[in-house]
Each structure stands twice: as structure tokens, then as C-alpha cells.
Design an enzyme around this catalytic site. Sequence first.
Site, PDB file in Angstrom:
ATOM      1  N   TRP A 157      38.956  51.093  31.884  1.00  0.00           N
ATOM      2  CA  TRP A 157      39.987  50.406  31.912  1.00  0.00           C
ATOM      3  C   TRP A 157      39.760  48.869  31.376  1.00  0.00           C
ATOM      4  O   TRP A 157      40.527  48.313  30.770  1.00  0.00           O
ATOM      5  CB  TRP A 157      40.507  50.508  33.315  1.00  0.00           C
ATOM      6  CG  TRP A 157      41.227  51.632  33.829  1.00  0.00           C
ATOM      7  CD1 TRP A 157      40.586  52.698  34.739  1.00  0.00           C
ATOM      8  CD2 TRP A 157      42.259  52.176  33.256  1.00  0.00           C
ATOM      9  NE1 TRP A 157      41.421  53.677  34.763  1.00  0.00           N
ATOM     10  CE2 TRP A 157      42.287  53.562  33.829  1.00  0.00           C
ATOM     11  CE3 TRP A 157      43.040  52.056  32.151  1.00  0.00           C
ATOM     12  CZ2 TRP A 157      43.265  54.421  33.743  1.00  0.00           C
ATOM     13  CZ3 TRP A 157      44.040  53.000  31.657  1.00  0.00           C
ATOM     14  CH2 TRP A 157      44.138  54.232  32.691  1.00  0.00           C
ATOM     15  N   ASP A 186      41.705  43.018  37.340  1.00  0.00           N
ATOM     16  CA  ASP A 186      42.494  44.204  38.012  1.00  0.00           C
ATOM     17  C   ASP A 186      42.153  44.897  38.919  1.00  0.00           C
ATOM     18  O   ASP A 186      41.095  45.528  39.046  1.00  0.00           O
ATOM     19  CB  ASP A 186      42.247  45.258  36.635  1.00  0.00           C
ATOM     20  CG  ASP A 186      42.663  46.712  36.529  1.00  0.00           C
ATOM     21  OD1 ASP A 186      43.532  46.695  37.448  1.00  0.00           O
ATOM     22  OD2 ASP A 186      42.610  47.224  35.500  1.00  0.00           O
ATOM     23  N   LYS A 242      48.312  53.838  42.641  1.00  0.00           N
ATOM     24  CA  LYS A 242      46.801  54.249  43.111  1.00  0.00           C
ATOM     25  C   LYS A 242      46.907  54.138  44.925  1.00  0.00           C
ATOM     26  O   LYS A 242      46.508  54.938  45.623  1.00  0.00           O
ATOM     27  CB  LYS A 242      45.756  53.474  42.705  1.00  0.00           C
ATOM     28  CG  LYS A 242      45.741  53.254  41.381  1.00  0.00           C
ATOM     29  CD  LYS A 242      45.314  54.997  40.211  1.00  0.00           C
ATOM     30  CE  LYS A 242      45.480  54.936  39.239  1.00  0.00           C
ATOM     31  NZ  LYS A 242      45.032  53.709  38.205  1.00  0.00           N
TER      32      LYS A 242
HETATM   33  C1  LIG Z   1      45.136  53.424  36.497  1.00  0.00           C
HETATM   34  C2  LIG Z   1      44.486  52.136  36.250  1.00  0.00           C
HETATM   35  C3  LIG Z   1      45.079  51.454  35.071  1.00  0.00           C
HETATM   36  C4  LIG Z   1      46.362  52.005  34.129  1.00  0.00           C
HETATM   37  O1  LIG Z   1      47.323  51.783  35.054  1.00  0.00           O
HETATM   38  P1  LIG Z   1      48.877  51.912  34.313  1.00  0.00           P
HETATM   39  O2  LIG Z   1      49.795  51.587  35.372  1.00  0.00           O
HETATM   40  O3  LIG Z   1      48.768  53.444  34.133  1.00  0.00           O
HETATM   41  O4  LIG Z   1      49.018  51.441  32.939  1.00  0.00           O
HETATM   42  C5  LIG Z   1      44.222  50.259  34.921  1.00  0.00           C
HETATM   43  N1  LIG Z   1      43.369  49.798  35.758  1.00  0.00           N
HETATM   44  C6  LIG Z   1      42.946  50.626  36.569  1.00  0.00           C
HETATM   45  C7  LIG Z   1      41.707  50.018  37.287  1.00  0.00           C
HETATM   46  C8  LIG Z   1      43.415  51.740  36.858  1.00  0.00           C
HETATM   47  O5  LIG Z   1      42.809  52.469  37.866  1.00  0.00           O
END
Ligand SMILES: *Cc1c(COP(=O)(O)O)cnc(C)c1O
Length: 358
Positions: A99, A166, A190
Site C-alpha cells: 500500500w 494511511d 477493514k
Molecule cells: C485495504 C487497504 C488499502 C486499499 O483500500 P481501498 O479502499 O480498496 O482503496 C489501502 N491501504 C491499506 C493499508 C489497506 O489495508
Amino acid sequence: MKKHNFSAGPSILPQYTIEKTAEGIKDFAGTGLSVMEVSHRGKEFVAVMDEAQALFRELLNIPDDYSVLFLGGGASMQFCMVPFNLMNKKAAYLNTGTWSAKAIKEAKNFGEVVEVASSKDSIYNHIPKGYGIPEDADYFHYTSNNTIYGTQIREEFDLDIPVVCDMSSDIFSRPIDVSKYGIIYGGAQKNLAPAGVAFVIIKNDILGKVDRMIPTMLNYQTHIDAGSMFNTPPVTPIYAALQTLKWLKEKGGVAAMEKINIEKAAVLYDEIDRNPMFKCPVPAVEDRSLMNVCFVMTDEYKDLEKDFMEFATSKGMSGIKGHRSVGGFRASTYNAMPKESIQALVDCMVEFEKMHVK
Ligand SMILES: *Cc1c(COP(=O)(O)O)cnc(C)c1O
């Protein structure tokens, strides 16, 4: 048979969220209509948005000079919105996984990216330490929890430039000091809500410092000015997020969650470290994620990987297959994951050991 949902994302939600959302889908706030079929500008949904933002603020202790936004496009959209809105010349990024790497790739379209450190050469099995961050960068970006590799950065950075994080896979899993960040963002799927909405917590005064034209929908200012209602927001996922936020508050908030999350992860890591058939690919204990517990079979038992998968599946374990880039197994232990499910997985590992280790 009871299913134990260890999926990495979209992932387990509190039963409360599922039930309350189902109710709202059938009859929303006594309107006799579904939450899916009413105006987002009607007073009932405006109240949902207001309460969701207020609970975000309360649960994470968000200072007044920050905004809370609910946007479409997922966390991946933020990979471009962040540099679009913040990068003049140069930004600093820490590379701790897939990511982070995707965020870096996107940022390179907007200027110079300084990769301050990377654990890529060791398949992201640790968190790099002892690196410098250039003070003339427009911001510093990192991923707090590496969902795929099972590593986590719980320490917070004290920098003079905006820190952008993030937190897709560990938001609301532990207390954080929001005042240390310029932006915290993530996909909700998540630890908060079904897929379809991303959250952005943003310090208002970090904006307005770039010269480029920013398309209206990609401009954070647009959404701040409109109270996250510039266009139709993802109404139903926001409604579900509100239910999770209420559940969180009822459970004692993020401090209570952290305590339980530490206990849950410890039960699983202890078994992985004890059981001769398994090992954790993340050697440093302090780098191990409390949200995504990765494990593989030790070399001696490598050819039993498929067997363990079948055995665990037959006992109700779901979603434990590791990400295709790492292999092995991954048990995601988000807030909604009950201790009993962790214990059920541990029992599987113990039983499998009895079957195979003489
Ligand atoms: C799942 C995830 C993403 C991607 O998220 P989307 O909503 O599918 O774009 C980005 N960063 C992390 C840390 C993730 O776990």
C-alpha cells in the site's frame, strides 16, 4: 457450524452493525422508507452524517481545527488526493508494503518523492528504523498498519511538516494523538463499515499551499466547505459506520479496544511461536501487527500447508489464506473479532500439531 471470519478486508463487522444496518435498510428512522432510498439532504440522513462526524471526533479526540470527511474512491483515491492537494515540489514517503508502494507510485506523478527508508528487499518483514526525514519536504507519508505483511507502526511522529498516515486497517484499534497529523485517511472496510466509503481526518490549515489547479471533486476544500455533502455521499456505508461508532463507544472506546486487541493478538502470536509447525514471518516482536497476524509453516512442515488450510476450513475458519504476495496464512483480528474465534483458531493449530508432530 459457526464461522470464524478472519478476512483481511472487507472484513468482520460487529453483529450490532449488521443488525442495525439491516433494520435501517428496511425502515430508516421511522420514515417507513429504506435508508437506501431517501434524500441525503433530508433531515434524517443529515442527522446520521452529523452524529457519525461527532462520534469520530469524540472517540478519537479530534481537535476543533480538523475536519472529518466521508468520501468515495476508497483509500486508493487518497493516494492521489494527498499529493494533488499538498505537494508543491517534494514529499517524503516511508515504504513498508504494497500500500505504501502504491501511494509512492501515485505521488511521483506530482513531484519528487524521497523514499526515506524501505523494507522491500526483505519482503517487508520489518519496520525500518533510524532514517532521516527531509525537513523541506511538503509532507511525510506512511502506512501505520501493513495489512498484507502483518507489520505495524504504533509510534507516532513529531515533525514540523504535516504527517499523512494511511490508517485503513488500524483506525479505532488504539488511541492516537490526532494533533500530530496533517491527514489521517483510510478505507472503511477493514475496521469500520462495509466497502464504499473512505474517511479523511484533515487539519484545515494545511491546505491552500499548492499552485496547481485541483479538480473540484479531488479538492479537499470542496468537501470541507460542504460538510462532506458536496455531492451524494456513500449513504448506506456511512449509516453502517455510524452503527459501528455507537458500538465502539458502548464498548469503552479506543482505549478499551486496544487492551482487548493486545490480548487477542498475544494469544495467537504465543501459539505461533510455541507450535513447531508454524512461525511468524515478522521476527521483531515490536513490529508485529495487532490487526493482521501473518504466519507460515516451518520448513519441516511446509508441504502440509494445504492440509492445514483444509483442516482449519473444516473447523469453520474463514479468510485465513495469506495474501498472494506472501503466501502462508493471515488471521485478521480487527475490533469486531471475538476472543472465542481467536481461541478456535489456536485450538485448530494445537490439534493439527497433535496429528502430525510425533
Ligand atoms: C485495504 C487497504 C488499502 C486499499 O483500500 P481501498 O479502499 O480498496 O482503496 C489501502 N491501504 C491499506 C493499508 C489497506 O489495508
